[in-house]
Design a protein around this motif. Sequence first.
Motif, PDB file in Angstrom:
ATOM      1  N   THR A 169       0.934  -1.042   0.224  1.00 43.24           N
ATOM      2  CA  THR A 169      -0.133   0.067  -0.152  1.00 43.24           C
ATOM      3  C   THR A 169       0.829   1.097  -0.172  1.00 43.24           C
ATOM      4  O   THR A 169       2.118   1.019   0.087  1.00 43.24           O
ATOM      5  CB  THR A 169      -0.944   0.050   1.346  1.00 43.24           C
ATOM      6  OG1 THR A 169      -0.162  -0.123   2.230  1.00 43.24           O
ATOM      7  CG2 THR A 169      -1.865  -1.101   1.042  1.00 43.24           C
ATOM      8  N   SER A 170       0.290   2.357  -0.256  1.00 46.43           N
ATOM      9  CA  SER A 170       0.946   3.520  -0.292  1.00 46.43           C
ATOM     10  C   SER A 170       1.023   4.344   1.134  1.00 46.43           C
ATOM     11  O   SER A 170       1.448   5.390   1.017  1.00 46.43           O
ATOM     12  CB  SER A 170       0.436   4.473  -1.279  1.00 46.43           C
ATOM     13  OG  SER A 170      -0.886   4.956  -1.131  1.00 46.43           O
ATOM     14  N   ARG A 171       0.748   3.722   2.136  1.00 46.45           N
ATOM     15  CA  ARG A 171       0.476   4.349   3.314  1.00 46.45           C
ATOM     16  C   ARG A 171       2.064   4.451   3.973  1.00 46.45           C
ATOM     17  O   ARG A 171       3.028   4.126   3.491  1.00 46.45           O
ATOM     18  CB  ARG A 171      -0.386   3.490   4.400  1.00 46.45           C
ATOM     19  CG  ARG A 171       0.530   2.268   4.939  1.00 46.45           C
ATOM     20  CD  ARG A 171      -0.409   1.863   6.133  1.00 46.45           C
ATOM     21  NE  ARG A 171      -0.080   2.908   6.938  1.00 46.45           N
ATOM     22  CZ  ARG A 171      -1.247   3.424   7.802  1.00 46.45           C
ATOM     23  NH1 ARG A 171      -2.480   3.243   7.574  1.00 46.45           N
ATOM     24  NH2 ARG A 171      -0.997   4.344   8.644  1.00 46.45           N
ATOM     25  N   THR A 172       1.972   5.464   5.118  1.00 48.25           N
ATOM     26  CA  THR A 172       3.393   5.917   5.842  1.00 48.25           C
ATOM     27  C   THR A 172       3.952   4.547   6.337  1.00 48.25           C
ATOM     28  O   THR A 172       3.426   3.525   6.677  1.00 48.25           O
ATOM     29  CB  THR A 172       2.932   6.579   6.975  1.00 48.25           C
ATOM     30  OG1 THR A 172       2.416   7.779   6.505  1.00 48.25           O
ATOM     31  CG2 THR A 172       4.263   7.121   7.643  1.00 48.25           C
ATOM     32  N   GLY A 173       5.347   4.583   5.936  1.00 46.06           N
ATOM     33  CA  GLY A 173       6.201   3.410   6.333  1.00 46.06           C
ATOM     34  C   GLY A 173       6.357   2.560   5.102  1.00 46.06           C
ATOM     35  O   GLY A 173       7.159   1.617   5.109  1.00 46.06           O
ATOM     36  N   CYS A 174       5.419   2.613   4.090  1.00 47.99           N
ATOM     37  CA  CYS A 174       5.813   1.817   2.953  1.00 47.99           C
ATOM     38  C   CYS A 174       6.291   2.456   1.800  1.00 47.99           C
ATOM     39  O   CYS A 174       7.144   2.130   1.028  1.00 47.99           O
ATOM     40  CB  CYS A 174       4.563   1.101   2.531  1.00 47.99           C
ATOM     41  SG  CYS A 174       3.725  -0.205   3.427  1.00 47.99           S
ATOM     42  N   LYS A 175       5.602   3.994   1.575  1.00 50.90           N
ATOM     43  CA  LYS A 175       5.990   4.755   0.495  1.00 50.90           C
ATOM     44  C   LYS A 175       7.328   5.358   0.852  1.00 50.90           C
ATOM     45  O   LYS A 175       7.970   5.836  -0.289  1.00 50.90           O
ATOM     46  CB  LYS A 175       4.949   5.700   0.319  1.00 50.90           C
ATOM     47  CG  LYS A 175       5.028   6.825   1.680  1.00 50.90           C
ATOM     48  CD  LYS A 175       3.905   7.740   1.720  1.00 50.90           C
ATOM     49  CE  LYS A 175       4.081   9.019   2.635  1.00 50.90           C
ATOM     50  NZ  LYS A 175       2.778   9.962   2.918  1.00 50.90           N
TER      51      LYS A 175
END
Length: 365
Positions: A292-298
């Motif tokens: 996903t593009s959420r915080t911690g991944c992006k």
Amino acid sequence: MKKILIISNLISYTYNFRKEIIQALISNDCEVTVLADNDDDAKAGLLRNMGCTLINIPFNGKGTSIKQDSKVLFSYIKYIKKLHPDMIFTYTIKPNLYGGIAAKLRRARYVPMITGLGEVEKKGKLQGLLLGLHRFVMPYAVCVFFQNQDNISFFNRHKIKTKRKVLIPGSGINLDEHHYEEYPQESGHTDFAFIGRLTPAKGIEQYLDAAEYYHRKDDSIRFHVAGKCDEQYHERINRLNDSGVIVYHGLLSDTSDLYKMIHCLVLPTYHPEGISNVLLEAAACGRPAICTSRTGCKEVITDKVNGLYCKEKDSEDLIRVIDAFCSLSYEKKKEMGKNGRKKVEKEFSRKLVIEQYLKVLEEIK
């Protein structure tokens, strides 16, 4: 000799993600003691062999028992009083808060690392309590280490004051341990893997939905699962493994062989991450990721550069993205893997994290 106290949740977590920091502290003439729950005797032994002192503190990171949490807090106060540390480093929400309260009461220097906000982000009564505790302890800290800019913005929006905010590249990745692995040769199969705790917020339900879909449609696509299984998934995981829908590897102490064989990591998480360690590991090994593009991944994965984005809590979209990945050319997949390795070499080496810790220590008078 400086006395350093590290307060963490689990010994296994401490060894996996902090051993290089501990080794650097010891090499810089520090006496290091770790307060954590000993959930892994083998890794506890490795930490002791490094010259580290361990004190077992039974710990339940997700528990809400006031009695149990009070025991943890009083244990922290007790050992801070006994050890008189020159600096205390803490990790994850409960150690950050209870360690911060204990440090404040004993007037000890304290540096927490925000490894993700978890329940602090979720609106409700518990959020109010957690915000209040953060506002109480964080202003006392020497500085606060953050793993991403979004968490800094959250602190600012919710008026959680700090003396100093320091942005570091997550827990970092040991590039000497996590080698670049040549991309698997074309063989007629595409292997995906979910690595991490099997819990809803990590997106395991969407991953298993996708595995069941492809088992019916296309048996050339294989789905691997590795990690500690939440009780609610035991029956489903065993059933899917027995029927060949997935290959369940259990909890692996070493995931290197699994990374070698897969073509892509899948992490459809909606958990409030700091920086995802499993994405760092995959990128270091030269494997693209779907996330996903959420915080911690992006911060680790850039869409169409070293991986692909999928929507949160959406099995159909995950299937769509898996289809899109499978349709890429072999060379494009391989290029994505190389791009990931280059990114972590440049931005996420654990040596960069160690430098920040040593810098804080230099400020001790």
